[in-house]
Design a protein around this motif. Sequence first.
Motif, PDB file in Angstrom:
ATOM      1  N   ILE A 255      47.426  51.187  61.805  1.00 27.81           N
ATOM      2  CA  ILE A 255      46.559  52.213  61.216  1.00 27.81           C
ATOM      3  C   ILE A 255      47.146  53.603  61.410  1.00 27.81           C
ATOM      4  CG2 ILE A 255      44.300  53.320  61.411  1.00 27.81           C
ATOM      5  CD1 ILE A 255      43.097  50.620  61.991  1.00 27.81           C
ATOM      6  N   ARG A 256      47.676  53.862  62.610  1.00 31.71           N
ATOM      7  CA  ARG A 256      48.290  55.180  62.845  1.00 31.71           C
ATOM      8  C   ARG A 256      49.443  55.430  61.886  1.00 31.71           C
ATOM      9  NH1 ARG A 256      47.744  53.872  68.376  1.00 31.71           N
ATOM     10  NH2 ARG A 256      49.955  53.276  68.433  1.00 31.71           N
ATOM     11  N   MET A 257      50.284  54.428  61.692  1.00 33.65           N
ATOM     12  CA  MET A 257      51.438  54.606  60.821  1.00 33.65           C
ATOM     13  C   MET A 257      51.003  54.810  59.375  1.00 33.65           C
ATOM     14  SD  MET A 257      54.959  52.402  60.717  1.00 33.65           S
ATOM     15  CE  MET A 257      54.173  50.836  60.385  1.00 33.65           C
ATOM     16  N   VAL A 258      49.985  54.046  58.947  1.00 38.34           N
ATOM     17  CA  VAL A 258      49.486  54.167  57.573  1.00 38.34           C
ATOM     18  C   VAL A 258      48.900  55.551  57.334  1.00 38.34           C
ATOM     19  CG1 VAL A 258      47.678  53.376  56.010  1.00 38.34           C
ATOM     20  CG2 VAL A 258      49.117  51.711  57.181  1.00 38.34           C
ATOM     21  N   ILE A 259      48.046  56.001  58.266  1.00 42.02           N
ATOM     22  CA  ILE A 259      47.418  57.314  58.112  1.00 42.02           C
ATOM     23  C   ILE A 259      48.459  58.423  58.163  1.00 42.02           C
ATOM     24  CG2 ILE A 259      45.833  58.952  59.174  1.00 42.02           C
ATOM     25  CD1 ILE A 259      44.128  56.611  60.038  1.00 42.02           C
ATOM     26  N   ALA A 260      49.409  58.318  59.093  1.00 44.94           N
ATOM     27  CA  ALA A 260      50.454  59.341  59.206  1.00 44.94           C
ATOM     28  C   ALA A 260      51.276  59.425  57.932  1.00 44.94           C
ATOM     29  CB  ALA A 260      51.348  59.030  60.403  1.00 44.94           C
ATOM     30  N   ASN A 261      51.642  58.273  57.375  1.00 40.07           N
ATOM     31  CA  ASN A 261      52.426  58.278  56.139  1.00 40.07           C
ATOM     32  C   ASN A 261      51.673  58.928  54.993  1.00 40.07           C
ATOM     33  OD1 ASN A 261      54.617  57.019  57.278  1.00 40.07           O
ATOM     34  ND2 ASN A 261      53.980  54.970  56.704  1.00 40.07           N
ATOM     35  N   SER A 262      50.387  58.604  54.863  1.00 36.94           N
ATOM     36  CA  SER A 262      49.610  59.154  53.754  1.00 36.94           C
ATOM     37  C   SER A 262      49.430  60.660  53.898  1.00 36.94           C
ATOM     38  CB  SER A 262      48.244  58.463  53.677  1.00 36.94           C
ATOM     39  OG  SER A 262      47.512  58.675  54.863  1.00 36.94           O
ATOM     40  N   VAL A 263      49.151  61.123  55.127  1.00 33.31           N
ATOM     41  CA  VAL A 263      48.955  62.562  55.352  1.00 33.31           C
ATOM     42  C   VAL A 263      50.242  63.326  55.060  1.00 33.31           C
ATOM     43  CG1 VAL A 263      48.524  64.299  57.121  1.00 33.31           C
ATOM     44  CG2 VAL A 263      47.070  62.272  56.987  1.00 33.31           C
ATOM     45  N   VAL A 264      51.371  62.835  55.581  1.00 28.98           N
ATOM     46  CA  VAL A 264      52.656  63.496  55.346  1.00 28.98           C
ATOM     47  C   VAL A 264      52.977  63.520  53.859  1.00 28.98           C
ATOM     48  CG1 VAL A 264      55.151  63.289  55.688  1.00 28.98           C
ATOM     49  CG2 VAL A 264      53.601  63.017  57.618  1.00 28.98           C
ATOM     50  N   PHE A 265      52.764  62.400  53.189  1.00 31.05           N
ATOM     51  CA  PHE A 265      53.070  62.305  51.758  1.00 31.05           C
ATOM     52  C   PHE A 265      52.279  63.328  50.956  1.00 31.05           C
ATOM     53  CE2 PHE A 265      52.319  60.436  47.552  1.00 31.05           C
ATOM     54  CZ  PHE A 265      53.611  60.205  47.141  1.00 31.05           C
ATOM     55  N   PHE A 266      50.949  63.384  51.190  1.00 33.25           N
ATOM     56  CA  PHE A 266      50.111  64.298  50.418  1.00 33.25           C
ATOM     57  C   PHE A 266      50.419  65.752  50.732  1.00 33.25           C
ATOM     58  CE2 PHE A 266      47.235  60.598  49.935  1.00 33.25           C
ATOM     59  CZ  PHE A 266      47.076  60.656  48.564  1.00 33.25           C
ATOM     60  N   LEU A 267      50.463  66.088  52.006  1.00 34.43           N
ATOM     61  CA  LEU A 267      50.619  67.483  52.399  1.00 34.43           C
ATOM     62  C   LEU A 267      51.976  68.052  51.998  1.00 34.43           C
ATOM     63  CD1 LEU A 267      48.956  67.622  55.935  1.00 34.43           C
ATOM     64  CD2 LEU A 267      47.997  68.257  53.708  1.00 34.43           C
ATOM     65  N   CYS A 268      53.019  67.255  52.124  1.00 31.89           N
ATOM     66  CA  CYS A 268      54.366  67.775  51.854  1.00 31.89           C
ATOM     67  C   CYS A 268      54.654  67.927  50.360  1.00 31.89           C
ATOM     68  CB  CYS A 268      55.419  66.870  52.491  1.00 31.89           C
ATOM     69  SG  CYS A 268      55.472  66.979  54.298  1.00 31.89           S
ATOM     70  N   LEU A 269      54.105  67.050  49.539  1.00 31.76           N
ATOM     71  CA  LEU A 269      54.400  67.114  48.105  1.00 31.76           C
ATOM     72  C   LEU A 269      53.384  67.930  47.318  1.00 31.76           C
ATOM     73  CD1 LEU A 269      55.582  63.464  47.306  1.00 31.76           C
ATOM     74  CD2 LEU A 269      56.908  65.431  48.071  1.00 31.76           C
ATOM     75  N   PHE A 270      52.217  68.195  47.913  1.00 31.05           N
ATOM     76  CA  PHE A 270      51.161  68.877  47.174  1.00 31.05           C
ATOM     77  C   PHE A 270      51.485  70.321  46.803  1.00 31.05           C
ATOM     78  CE2 PHE A 270      47.123  71.257  46.976  1.00 31.05           C
ATOM     79  CZ  PHE A 270      46.550  70.603  45.898  1.00 31.05           C
ATOM     80  N   PRO A 271      52.061  71.145  47.712  1.00 27.57           N
ATOM     81  CA  PRO A 271      52.270  72.562  47.350  1.00 27.57           C
ATOM     82  C   PRO A 271      53.079  72.769  46.077  1.00 27.57           C
ATOM     83  CG  PRO A 271      52.580  72.265  49.702  1.00 27.57           C
ATOM     84  CD  PRO A 271      52.437  70.893  49.120  1.00 27.57           C
ATOM     85  N   PHE A 272      54.138  71.979  45.887  1.00 32.48           N
ATOM     86  CA  PHE A 272      54.943  72.185  44.693  1.00 32.48           C
ATOM     87  C   PHE A 272      54.220  71.721  43.436  1.00 32.48           C
ATOM     88  CE2 PHE A 272      58.783  72.351  42.105  1.00 32.48           C
ATOM     89  CZ  PHE A 272      59.407  73.452  42.656  1.00 32.48           C
ATOM     90  N   GLN A 273      53.268  70.797  43.589  1.00 31.35           N
ATOM     91  CA  GLN A 273      52.488  70.372  42.426  1.00 31.35           C
ATOM     92  C   GLN A 273      51.574  71.491  41.935  1.00 31.35           C
ATOM     93  OE1 GLN A 273      53.081  67.617  40.726  1.00 31.35           O
ATOM     94  NE2 GLN A 273      54.688  67.203  42.230  1.00 31.35           N
ATOM     95  N   ILE A 274      51.172  72.391  42.837  1.00 29.37           N
ATOM     96  CA  ILE A 274      50.395  73.566  42.418  1.00 29.37           C
ATOM     97  C   ILE A 274      51.219  74.413  41.453  1.00 29.37           C
ATOM     98  CG2 ILE A 274      49.306  75.693  43.207  1.00 29.37           C
ATOM     99  CD1 ILE A 274      48.662  74.314  45.818  1.00 29.37           C
ATOM    100  N   VAL A 275      52.503  74.582  41.783  1.00 31.86           N
ATOM    101  CA  VAL A 275      53.397  75.341  40.906  1.00 31.86           C
ATOM    102  C   VAL A 275      53.560  74.623  39.575  1.00 31.86           C
ATOM    103  CG1 VAL A 275      55.716  76.296  40.668  1.00 31.86           C
ATOM    104  CG2 VAL A 275      54.607  76.274  42.905  1.00 31.86           C
ATOM    105  N   ASN A 276      53.660  73.298  39.595  1.00 31.34           N
ATOM    106  CA  ASN A 276      53.793  72.542  38.355  1.00 31.34           C
ATOM    107  C   ASN A 276      52.560  72.687  37.471  1.00 31.34           C
ATOM    108  OD1 ASN A 276      56.362  71.614  38.876  1.00 31.34           O
ATOM    109  ND2 ASN A 276      55.691  69.671  39.769  1.00 31.34           N
ATOM    110  N   VAL A 277      51.373  72.657  38.092  1.00 31.63           N
ATOM    111  CA  VAL A 277      50.131  72.849  37.327  1.00 31.63           C
ATOM    112  C   VAL A 277      50.119  74.233  36.699  1.00 31.63           C
ATOM    113  CG1 VAL A 277      47.633  73.071  37.510  1.00 31.63           C
ATOM    114  CG2 VAL A 277      48.805  71.202  38.689  1.00 31.63           C
ATOM    115  N   ARG A 278      50.534  75.219  37.472  1.00 31.24           N
ATOM    116  CA  ARG A 278      50.589  76.590  36.948  1.00 31.24           C
ATOM    117  C   ARG A 278      51.539  76.681  35.776  1.00 31.24           C
ATOM    118  NH1 ARG A 278      55.042  80.348  36.378  1.00 31.24           N
ATOM    119  NH2 ARG A 278      54.135  82.453  36.273  1.00 31.24           N
ATOM    120  N   ASN A 279      52.728  76.097  35.899  1.00 34.72           N
ATOM    121  CA  ASN A 279      53.713  76.148  34.817  1.00 34.72           C
ATOM    122  C   ASN A 279      53.236  75.389  33.589  1.00 34.72           C
ATOM    123  OD1 ASN A 279      55.481  77.653  36.389  1.00 34.72           O
ATOM    124  ND2 ASN A 279      56.546  75.847  37.183  1.00 34.72           N
TER     125      ASN A 279
END
Length: 339
Positions: A255-279
């Motif tokens: 469970i720790r590994m699953v939660i850690a992977n999901s949190v890292v995946f979302f948080l790290c890739l999300f900021p640049f998607q904001i720029v993509n939405v803006r563009n």
Amino acid sequence: MAETCTVNNTITLTYNETLGNIYSRRDVIFVIIVIPIIALFGLVTNSSFLFVLYRIDSMRTVTNFYLGNLAVADACALIFITSKHVWTYMVNSTIQKGIPWKSPIGCLLLYLSYVVYYTSVFIITLVSIERYFATCHPLRHRLLNKKTRAVKLVITTWVVSFGLASFAALPTSTYQLCYNYILTEKTFPKEDAIIVYECKRACANCFLILLIIDMVQFVIACLLNSILYSLIVLKVNKRSIGESIANNNVRNSVIRMVIANSVVFFLCLFPFQIVNVRNLILSFDGYSFISAENLSLIEWIGRATLLLNSSVNPVVYSMTNPRYRKAFLEAFNLRHDDN
């Protein structure tokens, strides 16, 4: 390519456009300090993980075959993305915008960056699917969990990634532009124009297509991974009833590994998607919901977290799973026997 400026290929930037293109002190800090440090850290973590797979026979599982390819893709992403930004700054430290290049090399690095980015997201999803079957459908997993099948899936992933990136990001050539810029509102344009190259692609709407592909892939991957992670956690929790303490510890580790992977995946890739939405919005109605100054900051944060995502995957797997930690210590001869 002859470096000449004519009336047809010269653009005079406004004062605000100039501010959006010239490196600020913050931009320079990101380019020459933050991004290279993250890249160096990521190259160490990913190469260490590959070394563990090479040294420890028991780590050569199907799951780790996926993770090994993820480490290769992440290492390539770190090299390509970092080289792209550092190269642009070194050869032209005045104009900063992401599209112009002083050399066509930048266009190729941009294309390769998209290839390995797509590959990383696909492989992360493959790992989630493999874990889902291993946890929720163990009998079916035993039938499907073959190395030959894993090799075919990984090859398909790389081919599809090259195809998606080629569809919109592959440069067919470059074309030359000259920028005249204004440093203050009261000054006239500089007489010596800065020569830059822009990436020419196969279609006029390739950039828009690239944004759509990027966002659709991200949304689908996030939704699919979230669903799979949730099903895994629910299944593991159901199994914990009546199990021993040792089995509960294994459950908590998963469970720790699953939660850690999901949190890292979302948080790290999300900021640049904001720029993509803006563009994407800007491409349709010309409205930008982010100011130029804030956009520049979000872009750099997005690039940094994108590289961070490619750097910390081996750390997440190792820190949340005792088996990976044990293999790491053994591979680097850091274990101390009690005898």
